[in-house]
Scaffold this motif. Structure first.
Motif, PDB file in Angstrom:
ATOM      1  N   UNK A  67       9.426 -38.215  41.074  1.00 24.82           N
ATOM      2  CA  UNK A  67       9.457 -39.669  40.976  1.00 24.82           C
ATOM      3  C   UNK A  67      10.717 -40.212  40.328  1.00 24.82           C
ATOM      4  N   UNK A  68      11.161 -41.341  40.834  1.00 26.76           N
ATOM      5  CA  UNK A  68      12.334 -42.028  40.280  1.00 26.76           C
ATOM      6  C   UNK A  68      12.119 -43.515  40.567  1.00 26.76           C
ATOM      7  N   UNK A 329      17.951 -40.322  28.546  1.00 26.05           N
ATOM      8  CA  UNK A 329      16.649 -39.678  28.400  1.00 26.05           C
ATOM      9  C   UNK A 329      15.675 -40.469  29.273  1.00 26.05           C
ATOM     10  N   UNK A 330      14.648 -39.799  29.808  1.00 26.49           N
ATOM     11  CA  UNK A 330      13.851 -40.461  30.861  1.00 26.49           C
ATOM     12  C   UNK A 330      12.763 -41.386  30.307  1.00 26.49           C
ATOM     13  N   UNK A 331      13.081 -42.161  29.276  1.00 25.62           N
ATOM     14  CA  UNK A 331      12.051 -42.967  28.635  1.00 25.62           C
ATOM     15  C   UNK A 331      12.081 -44.421  29.094  1.00 25.62           C
ATOM     16  N   UNK A 332      13.058 -44.771  29.930  1.00 23.78           N
ATOM     17  CA  UNK A 332      13.107 -46.151  30.412  1.00 23.78           C
ATOM     18  C   UNK A 332      13.446 -46.196  31.905  1.00 23.78           C
ATOM     19  N   UNK A 333      13.533 -45.019  32.513  1.00 28.29           N
ATOM     20  CA  UNK A 333      13.737 -44.891  33.957  1.00 28.29           C
ATOM     21  C   UNK A 333      14.956 -45.672  34.439  1.00 28.29           C
ATOM     22  N   UNK A 334      16.080 -45.519  33.741  1.00 25.60           N
ATOM     23  CA  UNK A 334      17.289 -46.254  34.129  1.00 25.60           C
ATOM     24  C   UNK A 334      18.467 -45.320  34.440  1.00 25.60           C
TER      25      UNK A 334
END
Ligand SMILES: Cc1cc2nc3c(=O)[nH]c(=O)nc-3n(C[C@H](O)[C@H](O)[C@H](O)COP(=O)(O)OP(=O)(O)OC[C@H]3O[C@@H](n4cnc5c(N)ncnc54)[C@H](O)[C@@H]3O)c2cc1C
Length: 480
Positions: A67-68, A329-334
């Motif tokens: 997912x992205x 880091x993948x905590x805000x999906x940006x």
């Protein structure tokens, strides 16, 4: 080989891009890395009138990732590039964000997205599979550039500039763009040596579950049908789950304390399903049921890097883009969003190129437009780690109180009543309208147009007052 042998920009360009402007001096540009950022850069720079070669280490352009997200700041660009129909076809339009409690599945925070996002920002918010997203960008870029797989760059000569491939071949260009991801080789040349990342102490299991399995269970079915992004927050970890691929797959990313001795930072390292289930023992039954459906998992060690002082090599012919210079880091999906915005800014700026002497100043312009935003996004992504992972106690209770108040306010507004709660600084960063306006309202092309209005004449005339050397950022001017 000279990058001049690459395809030139084709005739199917959307004329409206860059107000129809094309560089009067086509450059030979080598983009290192064929990820989402590299493809977007190749597309934009080709639209700007340049000859592009992408060098990719992998032996094939494959089906990798899970997912992205394409938030409105990205959808805006992709739709401008004519990719709206493809996005709509591959994306699930996210309806809301639900922040839930680890122990009992209680919805603590809730922010409506869906049509509200379209209304606020003019462009949709989609949940995608990375492989689909990559294919769409590949199909957009490929007619306009030369994509070479099996072409691992092993060293860079930023002064020529040129790169040497693992095969020994040397590829020359006018300009090099390093889009080679978190383990970038090109970054080392910009930084001037090895640049070791720091372990965050976290890792992330990633998994995909066929959505039909969730649909067979009354407790799990709403997770598919509601099309929300769910975040279960717990002590020292959190789990993100949402549907992708026309609601055919459910994507899970599960942050947890990194317990892998000497674990590696890799998008493709295998994880252990039993260990994964053990990690979330005691979490609510919805989570337990979800995890029981996971067929296999990858375990991705999360590493952090400080913002680089500069994204440009001092010789002014090599610049970095995307994860190679500001991994998120993948905590805000940006992460992909920042890479694609970088690409749009580069393309727009280089549509002005009329002389080789402008390459360095154009790169400086790129950095000064992008640096603050990418760095601030890096920081706000890291902030979510501390917000989500609070152990039960007074701080967690205060966080939950804030998130609940924001949820009640959102529900009031959804009923047509007035907002009565100040959301600025809320622990639910998606509820904070100021932050969302900054993140989702950003238009990369508009930023270039604004910059150009003020500085463009000086840049093209090469008046000495414009900075011609890459600017070294001090910590004082890194944030908005
Ligand atoms: C295999 C893979 C799977 C991913 N899965 C997800 C996911 O499921 N969800 C998510 O949110 N993000 C995922 N990402 C990350 C996400 O795509 C990036 O964070 C974001 O899109 C920024 O992209 P980028 O182009 O800067 O870097 P990347 O997407 O990492 O692309 C870098 C590219 O450069 C190539 N490369 C690296 N070194 C060299 C070299 N020396 N020479 C030539 N080529 C080189 C790599 O093979 C890769 O294709 C994944 C990345 C990769 C590489």
């Amino acid at each position: 080989m000279n990058a001049q042998q690459s395809k030139t920009a084709g005739s199917t360009q959307p004329d409206h891009l860059y107000k129809g402007r094309r560089a009067s001096l086509p450059l030979n540009i080598v983009v290192i890395g064929c990820g989402l950022g590299g493809l977007a850069a190749a597309y934009c720079l080709a639209q700007a009138g340049h000859n592009i070669t992408i060098l990719e280490a992998a032996s094939a352009i494959g089906e990798v990732g899970a997912g992205i997200q394409s938030s409105p700041n990205v959808s805006r660009l992709l739709m401008r590039w004519g990719l709206g129909p493809q996005l709509q076809e591959i994306g699930v339009k996210i309806q809301a964000l639900s922040l839930k409690r680890w122990s009992n599945d209680e919805v603590i925070g809730w922010t409506p997205l869906g049509d509200l996002i379209d209304k606020e920002y003019g462009f949709p918010f989609y949940l995608l599979h990375r492989a689909d997203f990559h294919r769409v960008l590949y199909e957009a870029a490929e007619p306009h550039c030369n994509i070479r797989v099996n072409s691992r760059v092993v060293s860079v000569d930023p002064s020529k500039p040129s790169v040497t491939l693992a095969s020994g071949e040397i590829v020359y260009a006018d300009l090099l763009i390093g889009a080679d991801g978190v383990k970038s080789v090109t970054r080392e040349h910009v930084v001037g040596g090895p640049d070791k990342p720091r372990a965050t102490g976290d890792a992330a299991y990633r998994a995909l579950i066929p959505a039909e399995k969730l649909l067979q269970d009354d407790d799990l079915r709403p997770l598919v049908e509601k099309m929300e992004s769910n975040i279960w927050m717990g002590p020292a970890g959190h789990i993100v789950g949402y549907t992708i691929r026309a609601k055919k797959e459910f994507n899970l990313v599960m942050m947890h304390p990194d317990d892998t001795e000497g674990g590696i930072e890799s998008w493709t390292a295998e994880g252990n399903v039993d260990k994964m289930i053990e990690t979330y023992k005691g979490w609510n039954t919805t989570v337990q049921k979800l995890l029981a459906l996971v067929p296999s998992t990858l375990n991705w060690r999360l590493m952090d890097r400080d913002p680089l002082p500069s994204w440009i090599h001092k010789d002014g012919k090599l610049a970095l883009l995307g994860d190679s210079c500001h991994p998120m880091l993948p905590y805000r999906a940006q992460g992909s969003a920042m890479a694609i915005e970088d690409a749009a800014v580069l393309g727009n700026l280089f549509s002005h190129c009329s002389d080789r002497s402008q390459i360095a100043p154009l790169l400086c312009a790129y950095q000064s437009i992008r640096y603050h935003r990418a760095t601030a996004t890096q920081r706000s992504s890291s902030l979510n780690r501390f917000i989500f992972h609070k152990p039960d106690g007074p701080e967690q209770e205060e966080r939950d109180r804030e998130m609940r108040a924001a949820k009640e306010d959102a529900l009031r507004v959804a009923r047509g009543e007035k907002s009565t709660y100040a959301l600025t600084g809320n622990s639910n960063q998606w509820a904070d309208k100021t932050k969302s306006d900054i993140q989702f309202g950003y238009d990369a092309d508009e930023e270039v147009e604004k910059w150009w209005l003020v500085n463009g004449k000086r840049l093209t005339a090469l008046v000495p007052s414009i900075e011609l050397k890459p600017r070294v950022m001090s910590s004082a001017n890194r944030d908005h």
